[in-house]
Design an enzyme around this catalytic site. Structure first.
Site, PDB file in Angstrom:
ATOM      1  N   GLU A   1      81.901  36.368  73.367  1.00 50.83           N
ATOM      2  CA  GLU A   1      82.245  37.222  74.656  1.00 50.83           C
ATOM      3  C   GLU A   1      82.212  36.240  75.653  1.00 50.83           C
ATOM      4  O   GLU A   1      81.986  35.026  75.427  1.00 50.83           O
ATOM      5  CB  GLU A   1      80.872  38.093  74.546  1.00 50.83           C
TER       6      GLU A   1
ATOM      7  N   ASP B   1      70.785  37.067  70.255  1.00 49.35           N
ATOM      8  CA  ASP B   1      71.288  38.169  69.303  1.00 49.35           C
ATOM      9  C   ASP B   1      70.627  38.257  68.069  1.00 49.35           C
ATOM     10  O   ASP B   1      70.266  39.408  67.557  1.00 49.35           O
ATOM     11  CB  ASP B   1      72.762  38.049  69.432  1.00 49.35           C
TER      12      ASP B   1
ATOM     13  N   LYS C   1      67.943  41.176  66.038  1.00 48.63           N
ATOM     14  CA  LYS C   1      68.353  41.671  64.607  1.00 48.63           C
ATOM     15  C   LYS C   1      67.189  41.355  63.672  1.00 48.63           C
ATOM     16  O   LYS C   1      66.756  42.325  63.227  1.00 48.63           O
ATOM     17  CB  LYS C   1      69.581  41.322  64.384  1.00 48.63           C
TER      18      LYS C   1
ATOM     19  N   GLY D   1      82.651  43.561  65.137  1.00 50.22           N
ATOM     20  CA  GLY D   1      83.877  44.060  65.113  1.00 50.22           C
ATOM     21  C   GLY D   1      84.001  45.704  65.178  1.00 50.22           C
ATOM     22  O   GLY D   1      83.228  46.444  64.930  1.00 50.22           O
TER      23      GLY D   1
END
Ligand code: HSE
Length: 423
Positions: free
Chosen positions: A187, A198, A202, A299
């Protein structure tokens, strides 16, 4: 016929709409229900959007959250706020919620699941971890008979792409990051990926579910890949290892370790074969043994696959089958200082008599047993020494690093990375 409102029309939101429009006929046959996208919340009033969504667009979240005809709200805006507020409001208005938001779920999962329970609606979030890979529902349903003691995973596609580019094209971190940006993976502000945040969100979600203990991201010891240089990857390769950013959680009798950090993995380790933007999760259940889930962790369409499957599940699941919060245990997260592992060190040292003995003396004093010491090329009287230790605590490693760095100009630690010998 079920009416759906979608909050957000970015990469994931547009994928969700495309997938529903493409497969709705078969979803009806397989799932026994028809999905109707009623409204889509967008932010940008000037952005060009496909013709077929024009009449569905709204700029006001209330149009979705308070619409009595909407059965389910999909949150794919990302970010903590206002997504959290909208999810709360939707649940309070008795709408099922499907979200891909790992930040919201990892930090506020408990509160939101309780809110869903009180309001007799479903809250599902399969897309928040490892994109298209089904892992949350399998842990909660297909594997419910097992107790889990271990999770080891690659949960960030951007960093995995960067590390494999460095490995295969022999480039430095900054060049590999540029490649990731060019391919549209990283990004514009890639810091949450690069710094490991990130992946930390998770693994917090996965560990909470697998161990039945609520773990929030602030409890995860987190390192990124910004300190890894091509030199490390090159030495690792020579010694038979790859480097991957590994998210790991271990349940011991004293408590839980949960961490994200780069690891030297044996080339034969299954996670060494995970390349580019792919993700993989290895879990170990007491009955089933070792399982590995592999696929695209990010994606447009892979993430949409998880979101749309959750939409169908949320609409089909009645009160008796509702997936509530399963964090019934209260176990503590252990300080990382107690974590045991082998380590790789890269040390720059003066190439003169006695230096290596001083360094090895520091390792000895801190109860660190050396498995391998290699002196690499010496340039301008500075030698590079690569050390791999046997298993020791992180506390011992930190002390040794501090002591080597304070050896008056004769030696400096360039990098310390965990090593996993077992495959
Ligand atoms: N930025 C994430 C990744 C995808 O690179 O894996 C979204 O979770």
């Amino acid at each position: 016929l079920y009416n759906i409102g979608i909050l957000g029309f970015g990469t994931v939101g547009s994928g969700v709409v495309e997938l529903i429009l493409k497969n709705n006929g078969n979803i009806e046959k397989k799932g026994g229900l028809t999905l109707n996208i009623k409204k889509i919340l967008v932010k940008d009033k000037v952005k060009k959007r496909p013709e077929y969504i024009k009449e569905l667009i709204t700029y006001k979240p209330e149009d979705i959250i308070y619409d009595p005809e909407i059965d389910l709200v999909v949150e794919v805006m990302g970010g903590e706020e206002p997504a959290l507020t909208y999810i709360r409001q939707a649940l309070k208005n008795k709408k099922h919620v499907v979200t891909a938001n790992k930040e919201v779920i990892s930090k506020h999962g408990r509160e939101l699941l309780e809110l869903a329970l009180q309001n007799k609606v479903n809250l599902l979030f399969e897309a928040s971890v490892a994109g298209g890979i089904p892992i949350i529902i399998p842990l909660k349903e297909s594997l419910i008979a097992n107790e889990f003691g271990n999770i080891m995973a690659i949960l960030n596609g951007t960093t995995n792409f960067i590390l494999t580019q460095m490995e295969e094209n022999k480039v430095e971190f900054s060049q590999a990051l540029e490649m990731a940006k060019k391919q549209g993976y990283a990004e514009s502000d890639p810091s949450a990926d690069i710094l490991g945040l990130d992946a930390a969100r998770k693994i917090a979600i996965l560990a909470s579910i697998a161990f039945n203990v609520r773990i929030t991201p602030d409890k995860v010891y987190t390192e990124g890949i910004n300190g890894i240089s091509y030199t490390d990857i090159n030495y690792a390769q020579e010694l038979g290892f790859t480097i991957r950013l590994i998210a790991e959680a271990q349940r011991t009798k004293d408590g839980i370790f949960v961490l994200v950090a780069p690891v030297l993995l044996r080339k034969e380790h299954p996670l060494s074969a995970v390349k580019d933007v792919y993700n993989a999760v290895i879990v170990e259940g007491d009955a089933v043994g070792r399982l590995m889930f592999y696929g695209k962790g990010a994606g447009k369409m892979p993430t949409a696959s998880a979101v749309v499957s959750d939409i169908i599940k949320a609409l089909k699941t009645d009160e008796k089958n509702r997936l509530n919060c399963t964090c019934f245990r209260d176990e503590r997260v252990l300080p990382i200082e107690l974590f045991r592992s082998a380590y790789y060190f890269r040390i720059k040292a003066m190439d003169k008599p006695g230096v290596l003995s001083k360094i090895s003396g520091i390792f000895g004093k801190n109860d660190i047993n050396l498995y391998m010491v290699i002196q690499k090329n010496s340039i301008n009287n500075i030698a590079e020494i690569v050390v791999i230790t046997y298993e020791t605590t992180f506390k011992n490693i930190q002390k040794a690093v501090d002591e080597i760095n304070s050896l008056d100009d004769i030696a400096e630690v360039s990098n310390v990375i965990r090593v996993k010998e077992e495959v």
